[in-house]
Design an enzyme around this catalytic site. Structure first.
Site: not given
Ligand code: 13P
Length: 246
Positions: A12, A14, A98, A100, A169, A175, A211
């Site tokens: 992803n 982002k 997601h 976010e 997640e 992150g 992560s």
């Molecule tokens: P990270 O791997 O950067 O922690 O992000 C996970 C994520 O949100 C994937 O959709």
């Protein structure tokens, strides 16, 4: 424990990338040898770069998709992107819900289910993301939160859910560099699996995200109900992403 589910490692991106960086990353992914384990790889890129991903990955073993999809089929919905538009770029996947999107854009559990349904209507596999916050985990509410998030999705019925992927997640692991331990992740994956079994769709893939790196992927993937990963930061570095799939 063995199962018949194909392992899936999905990136992803982002809101990262540009034409130049993407070209290098996509070329490196395309050039990578296929993982000996038969793990499938996919990338979910920002909308403007779907054409670039489609062109760069066409004919390769790596599939691509979007990070969101509208719940609406078409119409006066400024800024939205429909499933049919994603099909025009041969998207196989669309992330929905997601964390976010849920936290920064107020997406509700029902809207996420509506988006999953809209993706399916276009033949796109929705990757339904769920996960609890740190406060919810500390309050012992992780499974309850995920059960609530999944309820409207499971209400779409077994035939629909069988065509989906679920991604667990935990918000506190995204992150942050703080991965859920394999045991913590497995505990929630097992609860998701039980809910899927009860809904008549027990054999779909459940990915872990938060992560994930090459250094922790193998121990996560050794868990019986973890069928792969949804990878943020590490999916932007070709060697890291390839190493996770390997
Ligand atoms: P990270 O791997 O950067 O922690 O992000 C996970 C994520 O949100 C994937 O959709």
């Amino acid at each position: 424990m063995s199962n018949t589910r194909t392992r899936l490692v999905m990136g992803n991106w982002k809101m990262h990338g540009n034409l130049g960086q993407n070209a290098k990353l996509l070329a490196s992914l395309r050039a990578a040898p296929r993982s000996a384990s038969g793990t499938l790889m996919a990338v979910c890129v920002p909308f403007p770069y779907l054409a670039q991903a489609a062109e760069a990955l066409k004919g390769s073993a790596i599939s691509w998709g979007a990070q969101d999809v509208s719940a609406q089929a078409q119409g006066a919905f400024t800024g939205e992107v429909s499933g049919a538009m994603l099909v025009d770029f041969s998207c196989r996947w669309a992330l929905v819900g997601h964390s976010e999107r849920r936290s920064l854009h107020g997406e509700t559990d029902q809207l996420v289910a509506d988006k999953a349904k809209a993706a399916l209507a276009c033949g796109i596999t929705p990757v339904v993301c769920v996960g609890e916050s740190l406060a919810e985990r500390d309050a012992g509410q992780a499974v309850a939160v995920i059960t609530r998030q999944l309820a409207p999705v499971l209400a779409l019925g077994a035939e629909a859910v069988k065509k989906m992927v679920v991604a667990y997640e935990p918000v506190w692991a995204i992150g942050t560099g703080r991965t859920a331990s394999p045991e913590q992740a497995q505990e929630v994956h097992a609860a998701i699996r039980a809910a899927l079994v009860a809904a008549g769709a027990g054999n779909i893939q459940i990915l872990y995200g938060g992560s994930v790196k090459a250094s922790n992927a193998a121990s996560l993937f050794a868990m019986p109900d973890i069928d792969g990963a949804l990878v943020g930061g590490a999916s932007l570095v070709a060697e890291d992403f390839i190493a996770i799939a390997a």
